[in-house]
Design a protein around this motif. Structure first.
Motif, mmCIF file in Angstrom:
data_model
loop_
_atom_site.group_PDB
_atom_site.id
_atom_site.type_symbol
_atom_site.label_atom_id
_atom_site.label_comp_id
_atom_site.label_asym_id
_atom_site.label_seq_id
_atom_site.Cartn_x
_atom_site.Cartn_y
_atom_site.Cartn_z
ATOM 1 N N GLY A 1 40.477 -41.516 4.069
ATOM 2 C CA GLY A 1 39.122 -42.078 5.455
ATOM 3 C C GLY A 1 38.724 -43.198 4.336
ATOM 4 N N GLY A 2 39.647 -43.735 3.773
ATOM 5 C CA GLY A 2 39.060 -45.092 3.539
ATOM 6 C C GLY A 2 39.504 -46.322 4.296
ATOM 7 N N SER B 1 39.030 -54.001 -0.978
ATOM 8 C CA SER B 1 39.654 -53.400 -2.215
ATOM 9 C C SER B 1 39.773 -52.020 -2.537
ATOM 10 N N LEU B 2 41.415 -51.590 -2.131
ATOM 11 C CA LEU B 2 41.448 -49.960 -2.976
ATOM 12 C C LEU B 2 40.351 -49.908 -3.395
ATOM 13 N N THR B 3 40.191 -50.026 -4.487
ATOM 14 C CA THR B 3 39.312 -48.945 -5.690
ATOM 15 C C THR B 3 37.974 -49.495 -4.790
ATOM 16 N N ASP B 4 37.706 -50.088 -4.502
ATOM 17 C CA ASP B 4 36.305 -50.219 -4.126
ATOM 18 C C ASP B 4 35.794 -49.256 -2.056
ATOM 19 N N LEU C 1 34.677 -41.556 -1.433
ATOM 20 C CA LEU C 1 34.498 -40.511 -2.064
ATOM 21 C C LEU C 1 33.059 -40.166 -2.212
ATOM 22 N N SER C 2 32.167 -41.030 -2.570
ATOM 23 C CA SER C 2 30.931 -41.515 -2.624
ATOM 24 C C SER C 2 29.788 -40.887 -1.356
ATOM 25 N N LEU D 1 29.616 -40.510 8.078
ATOM 26 C CA LEU D 1 29.761 -39.522 8.692
ATOM 27 C C LEU D 1 30.428 -38.697 7.797
ATOM 28 N N THR D 2 31.375 -39.594 6.841
ATOM 29 C CA THR D 2 31.461 -39.009 5.707
ATOM 30 C C THR D 2 31.287 -37.673 4.934
ATOM 31 N N GLN D 3 29.619 -38.941 4.874
ATOM 32 C CA GLN D 3 28.620 -37.538 3.703
ATOM 33 C C GLN D 3 28.137 -36.505 5.357
ATOM 34 N N TRP D 4 27.604 -36.233 5.951
ATOM 35 C CA TRP D 4 27.966 -35.335 6.768
ATOM 36 C C TRP D 4 28.884 -34.301 6.533
ATOM 37 N N ILE D 5 30.009 -34.859 6.551
ATOM 38 C CA ILE D 5 31.499 -34.019 6.691
ATOM 39 C C ILE D 5 31.433 -33.308 5.014
ATOM 40 N N GLY D 6 31.143 -34.178 4.002
ATOM 41 C CA GLY D 6 31.170 -33.476 3.119
ATOM 42 C C GLY D 6 29.830 -32.764 2.826
#
Ligand SMILES: [K+]
Ligand SMILES: [K+]
Lengths: 511, 511
Positions: free
Chosen positions: B92-93, B104-107, B113-114, B140-145
């Motif tokens: 998803g990133g 950055s991959l970390t960010d 994930l946040s 949307l990531t939050q809504w899916i979460g």
């Protein structure tokens, strides 16, 4: 027919009377010191002793005349323990008040309860300016408190059913959990002799290290109680390495279950080493010291922004410098680690200057505490062991819901109700802690001071963080904060529920 | 005869494949926005959607060809949930990475994930500079979460036996604890419709308040997920009072058990009001708002060292000034209190400027969390109720050791094993928290930032204290801290044990 009363009031008053008489006798013990050092405070000490003796004796005589039944119920037990600790703290503060060394009632009560609860948090800004008779009394309050805790742990708390203390009792010499009553007196006496013997031994060793008789006596009294009151403004910081090592050893012993210390006298070393709680205790001390020593050694070597490896390389020739610094780092860390985990609270170096991580580590140790059955305060190691084992097993239970998997401690299965009780205690401890921080913040204290002061008082430790750090004192706090922290000390020392239960409606209902 | 394997690997891979395909479909939903706003990032979004779709579809196809048994064991459940959450966060990133908005991959992993964990902690320093297609994906990531959490709570966690979630299930419409399986799909669907309906309603109301369609959509998505990602750099601070009140109401609804929200649609208000957890929820919000409003009103009135009563007296004539200030204090406090307790994390005012006490109060709310069965994170109110009732009863049990006194919740007796499980969860939560602070301190962060960042990530909230306060972001943290905090978000979102259990030896043993 006589009406049944909710409590056996006369017996309660009679026992508190005895406690005040004991107070009086210990005050008289300070008198010769006051006279020897030609201090004016002998008047205050005598007056305080008389007041304690007369009121205590009077209460005892009055309630005995009413010939109360000897029948002590559980509820009477909670009241005696809590009220007893509060009353002796009020009357024990008289020497401070009458001598004028601590003129405020709030401060005198705080200092005395800090003594009896073996906390060691002080409102004195210049300890060395206080008379020696009074300072000895201050040290004695801690020693008396330590004696009280030994009786409490062996004889009273297990009967009152306080958070897992039954676990300790099963370990006490000559006590079997099913036949508790008859041998309690004997056990308590035996442990008191151990306590007295260790105090005396430490005093002699401190004198060998060239400490004066007076200072050695005071520090021995407050070490064995894991109290931490010192007669020096700088606590242990200015003392010689030898003396610091002696104190380190005796703090460690004071944080050990006194049954194991009894084994020490008997030479039963195997029984000590195979005790599970002792293994954890030694491991936490060892592990923390190793880790933090490296951090402090690194910090000392790189002072002023120097590069670590360059410093080491440059000093390699004069290895004595390196060794001295290593020894100093090791000693400073070991002293502070043991002082905090045993909840003694002496200070030989300022841990708040050791990087955020090391300070936090020390702060975490404040929530571990010594072994059950020692004079140490805090949560205590046995409870952490039960918690840790249970959490691990809980995951196993989750995978196999039908299996019954009890926690094992010292090769015995721990009953479900004790495990439950221990979890309850730990939660209550942290909830009290969180509420305590909120109250202190409401009184206008900054976060760090609030966190540090509540942790150190609830754990009966002494030094905290922020403005009540290891090189500070509690004098500047507002009166409300002092009363509240006194309450925290009492709660912590009496294992929370002994005090809290009194505030529930159940307690005041006849059953 | 086939060898029995420890896990049903093919089924696990197949389900994770489906999750990636879902990812892909939601990414495609962002494409028209990207094109409408004439943004270059449509290439990145399309590419990301293709990668997700191909890898996800491929994995699904591959494992289906192996025709795995449909038999899903408990252990497979833990793995699917944990690995699933991790995999969709990596994949998803991709829109962030490919568009270059978060190089950055970390960010990118942290931000995704946040999102999925509905935490809302962000590494973006200038949100408004990011393309609208990408920001919609972020919302949307939050809504899916949030959708994921509803299935998790209704269908999966109770079966895995996670800390007292059985309590909630007994409440879900159409579910009886003894006959769980058949109706789960139906229930989950029903609650998703509620979720969708509420999102749509909020969007319309925000548009009535003059918010653009795009912003209204984004904020509706992240409100209902209690996520808190905003498309504005200043979060909700610059929004009109009407819009703030709309968000307040929908945050409150999002923090409510979705079964009760279903009742809301059905007009069964009585069933909502008699729910015990809801009463606590409303009371904590009401009480906190009342208390902190007074503090903020007082602080605003005495700005610049003025005397409170003099100010009030002087302004009495122009009472409109007083009322405006009172309304502003009330609204700011209500917004922040609900935002934190529901773990949404929008910000309309900086609570770290509201005296130490008020900040601490908000901080305590971080450890309470919303209702079980909502999209909120944290400990959740039902667990606090069980804890509080059990602690109180424990004191009663101490006085009457032989009596059996169960905890009652919503007029039903709670089984001993659930109570035990709840206590275990709370302890695990606070232990994880304490360990988390130590780890963050070891990475060189100051105490306040360490305390705030771990609390906010573990509780899936968003804003913290110190350098990650409500008006800051997480960009400046070292990479190690970002990975660690990502782990904390995952732990918190999956109710701790779902993840922790995978690290125990029991998990990897065949039984
Ligand atoms: K102490
Ligand atoms: K959030």
């Amino acid at each position: 027919m006589r009406k049944t009363k909710l409590f056996n009031y006369h017996l309660i008053i009679s026992i508190i009377g005895i406690l005040l008489v004991i107070n009086s006798m210990f005050m008289l013990f300070c008198l010769p010191f006051s006279l020897y050092y030609n201090e004016d405070n002998w008047v205050a000490i005598t007056a305080a002793a008389l007041i304690n003796g007369i009121i205590g004796g009077g209460s005892f005589y009055y309630s005995q005349k009413k010939s109360p039944s000897k029948d002590l119920k559980k509820k009477d037990g909670y009241l005696i323990v809590t009220l007893g600790w509060i009353f002796i703290s009020f009357f024990g503060g008289l020497p401070y008040l009458l001598s004028g060394d601590i003129p405020s009632l709030t401060d005198a009560f705080f200092e005395t309860l800090s003594g009896y609860s073996t906390t060691g948090a002080s409102v004195l800004t210049d300890i060395e300016a206080v008379g020696k008779g009074i300072l000895l009394w201050r040290s004695l309050t801690q020693w008396i408190g330590g004696m009280g805790i030994i009786v409490l742990t062996v004889a009273i708390l297990p009967i009152l059913g306080i958070g897992g203390m039954q676990l300790f009792v099963a370990e006490a010499p000559g006590i079997s959990p099913d036949k508790l009553q008859p041998r309690i007196k004997e056990t308590a006496k035996r442990l008191w002799w151990v306590y007295l013997g260790l105090t005396f031994t430490e005093m002699i060793l401190l004198m060998i290290g060239d400490m004066s008789f007076y200072d050695a006596l005071n520090h021995a009294l407050t070490t064995m109680a894991t109290g931490g009151f010192s007669t020096k403004n700088s606590s242990a910081a200015a003392m010689s390495p030898f003396i610091q090592y002696v104190i380190i050893i005796f703090m460690f012993i004071a944080g050990t279950n006194f049954t194991l210390n009894y084994y020490l006298f008997k030479g039963r070393f195997k029984d000590i080493l195979k005790n599970e709680e002792f293994k954890y205790y030694a491991s936490i001390v060892g592990g923390s010291t190793l880790l933090l020593s490296c951090i402090v050694f690194f910090a000392l070597s790189t002072e002023g922004g120097k590069d670590f490896w360059e410093v080491i390389y440059a000093e390699w020739g004069s290895s004595i410098v390196l060794l001295e610094r290593a020894e100093k780092s090791f000693r400073d860390v070991l002293f502070q680690v043991i002082s905090i985990i045993t909840t003694t609270g002496y200070v030989s170096a300022d841990y708040t200057g050791w990087t955020t991580f090391a300070t936090m580590w020390i702060f975490v140790l404040m929530f571990i505490g010594g072994m059950a059955g020692s004079t140490a305060g805090g949560v205590k190691i046995v409870r952490h062991i039960i918690l840790q084992k249970n959490s691990f097993l809980e995951l196993k239970r989750q995978l196999h819901p039908s299996a019954i998997i009890p926690v094992r401690f010292n090769h015995m299965a721990v009953s479900q109700s004790i495990t439950y009780n221990v979890l309850g205690f730990i939660i209550a401890y942290f909830l009290t802690y969180a509420l305590g921080i909120l109250v202190m913040a409401a009184m206008g204290l900054d976060l760090l001071t609030a966190m540090g002061s509540v942790a150190t008082c609830l754990g009966n430790i002494g030094p905290g963080l922020g403005t009540v750090g290891p090189v500070d004192n509690f004098a500047h706090l507002p009166d409300g904060a002092k009363w509240f922290l006194s309450f925290m000390m009492l709660l912590g020392r009496l294992e929370l529920t002994t005090v809290i239960i009194i505030f529930t409606p159940y307690f005041w209902k006849k059953v």
